[in-house]
Write a protein that holds these residues in place. Structure first.
Motif, mmCIF file in Angstrom:
data_model
loop_
_atom_site.group_PDB
_atom_site.id
_atom_site.type_symbol
_atom_site.label_atom_id
_atom_site.label_comp_id
_atom_site.label_asym_id
_atom_site.label_seq_id
_atom_site.Cartn_x
_atom_site.Cartn_y
_atom_site.Cartn_z
ATOM 1 N N THR A 14 14.841 -1.916 1.573
ATOM 2 C CA THR A 14 15.364 -3.300 0.743
ATOM 3 C C THR A 14 14.543 -4.466 1.753
ATOM 4 O O THR A 14 14.024 -3.831 2.680
ATOM 5 C CB THR A 14 17.075 -3.553 1.020
ATOM 6 N N ILE A 66 10.582 0.771 -2.828
ATOM 7 C CA ILE A 66 11.503 -0.612 -2.802
ATOM 8 C C ILE A 66 11.414 -1.221 -4.309
ATOM 9 O O ILE A 66 10.395 -1.280 -5.086
ATOM 10 C CB ILE A 66 10.901 -1.624 -1.869
ATOM 11 N N ASN A 71 14.448 -6.808 -4.567
ATOM 12 C CA ASN A 71 14.041 -6.953 -3.268
ATOM 13 C C ASN A 71 12.765 -8.192 -3.361
ATOM 14 O O ASN A 71 11.593 -7.670 -3.063
ATOM 15 C CB ASN A 71 13.573 -5.880 -2.548
#
Length: 115
Positions: A14, A66, A71
């Motif tokens: 993250t 990710i 994010n």
């Protein structure tokens, strides 16, 4: 080098964990980061390929992913505009980046030149 969100050999990172799990750890071995999104069909097609690569190359490569929608700070920092984007980090820097899904064989050839 696993975290609580790991469901395979691929580490889920993250904005909060990117520095530790990707940038800092890339000083000991390269890290392949999959910048992906839930709504992206090629991202879902690439996921099992990355699981296999993560398992096969675990001694020489860390594989992380990710979610760019969740994010956005990290995605913006690295200029991610299309998914999937695969970036290889070494010594804290991006040394290679490709956009779009690739067959496993092609990814392995590309990675072998970097490892």
């Amino acid at each position: 080098m696993k975290n609580a969100d790991t469901t395979s050999a691929v580490i889920k990172v993250t904005d909060d964990t990117f520095q530790d799990f990707v940038v800092s750890s890339s000083f000991s071995k390269p890290v392949l980061v999959d910048f992906w999104a839930q709504w992206c069909p090629p991202c879902h097609m690439l996921s099992p390929v990355l699981d296999e690569i993560a398992a096969e190359l675990s001694d020489t490569l860390t594989v992380a992913k990710i979610d760019v929608d969740e994010n956005q700070v990290t995605a913006q920092r690295y200029g991610i505009l299309a998914m999937p984007t695969l970036s290889v980090f070494r010594n804290g820097e991006v040394i290679s980046q490709v956009v779009g899904a690739r067959p496993k064989r092609r990814l392995l050839v590309d990675l072998s030149a970097l490892l």
